[in-house]
Design an enzyme around this catalytic site. Structure first.
Site, mmCIF file in Angstrom:
data_model
loop_
_atom_site.group_PDB
_atom_site.id
_atom_site.type_symbol
_atom_site.label_atom_id
_atom_site.label_comp_id
_atom_site.label_asym_id
_atom_site.label_seq_id
_atom_site.Cartn_x
_atom_site.Cartn_y
_atom_site.Cartn_z
ATOM 1 N N CYS A 34 0.845 -1.196 0.000
ATOM 2 C CA CYS A 34 0.000 0.000 0.000
ATOM 3 C C CYS A 34 0.887 1.255 0.000
ATOM 4 O O CYS A 34 1.675 1.448 -0.924
ATOM 5 C CB CYS A 34 -0.981 -0.022 1.176
ATOM 6 S SG CYS A 34 -2.341 1.157 0.987
ATOM 7 N N HIS A 77 -3.863 -4.368 -0.311
ATOM 8 C CA HIS A 77 -3.521 -5.028 0.949
ATOM 9 C C HIS A 77 -3.641 -6.538 0.757
ATOM 10 O O HIS A 77 -4.754 -7.079 0.824
ATOM 11 C CB HIS A 77 -4.469 -4.583 2.062
ATOM 12 C CG HIS A 77 -4.279 -3.175 2.492
ATOM 13 N ND1 HIS A 77 -3.367 -2.807 3.454
ATOM 14 C CD2 HIS A 77 -4.883 -2.035 2.083
ATOM 15 C CE1 HIS A 77 -3.420 -1.499 3.625
ATOM 16 N NE2 HIS A 77 -4.335 -1.008 2.802
ATOM 17 N N GLU A 115 -2.995 -8.900 2.748
ATOM 18 C CA GLU A 115 -3.495 -9.546 3.967
ATOM 19 C C GLU A 115 -5.008 -9.382 4.134
ATOM 20 O O GLU A 115 -5.612 -10.052 4.965
ATOM 21 C CB GLU A 115 -2.758 -8.999 5.200
ATOM 22 C CG GLU A 115 -3.183 -7.627 5.675
ATOM 23 C CD GLU A 115 -2.674 -6.461 4.843
ATOM 24 O OE1 GLU A 115 -2.956 -5.313 5.229
ATOM 25 O OE2 GLU A 115 -1.994 -6.689 3.824
#
Length: 203
Positions: free
Chosen positions: A79, A183, A185
């Site tokens: 990011c 992102h 995750e």
């Protein structure tokens, strides 16, 4: 061991949990020796480019990251962390980045689409044979950003998405330097697959 850079900005613990879920050891640290001993370094980031660079400079981590990158240490920016890898950003002024990749970070043009770019967008491979994405089916990942990267060298582009009537940089790579604008995750199965590909490459 994967070192996650602790400079006071970023969702460090969620990234660490994702790394551990994939079977690797994650350490959140600002220690130069720990960063140097790691198999790879993750540089997450949330917030403003200038504030992030100020935090890196205040701690001396900007110099550490540049030195380790010059030695070939694998580094993945996530990011805002991806944006920090580039030369400069126009976010609230003109700010110098780490300069590990050539290019500029600019704001999405007003009136073209909703800013920030927030939500799920489909990736499109520019280099499907690159080790980071090879064998993976393109799919949707989760973005949250108001600024996007304009790489100087198209050879650094691994994947893009379409937003605001333009092709937006999503994944970059050059030698041991990697970046994901989204992102991983928080991006479901594909996000974890991409993170897993990176971990396999470096460990």
């Amino acid at each position: 061991m994967i070192a996650i850079v602790d400079y006071g900005m970023g969702n460090l613990h969620s990234v660490a949990k994702a790394v551990e879920r994939l079977g690797s050891t994650a350490v959140i640290t600002a220690d130069r020796d720990v960063l140097g001993a790691a198999n790879a370094i993750l540089l997450p980031g949330v917030g403003a480019f200038g504030d992030a660079m100020d935090a890196l400079r205040t701690t001396g981590l900007d110099v550490v990251l540049k030195e380790l990158a010059s030695l070939g240490k694998p580094l993945l920016g996530i990011c805002l962390g991806m944006q920090l890898l580039f030369e400069r950003s126009t976010e609230h002024g003109d700010h110098e980045g780490l300069g590990l990749l050539k290019g500029t970070v600019v704001r999405f043009a007003e009136g073209m689409a909703k800013v920030p770019h927030m939500g799920w967008n489909e990736l499109r491979w520019k280099q499907s044979q690159h080790a980071l994405v090879n064998g993976l089916a393109a799919g949707h990942v989760y973005f949250v950003h108001s600024y996007h990267v304009l790489p100087e060298d198209g050879a650094d582009l691994i994947a893009v998405c379409d937003y605001a009537d333009r092709e937006v940089t999503a994944i970059v790579a050059r030698k041991s330097i990697y970046g994901m604008q989204f992102h991983p995750e928080k991006s479901g199965e594909l996000g974890l697959q991409l993170l897993q590909q990176f971990l396999r490459m470096v460990t």
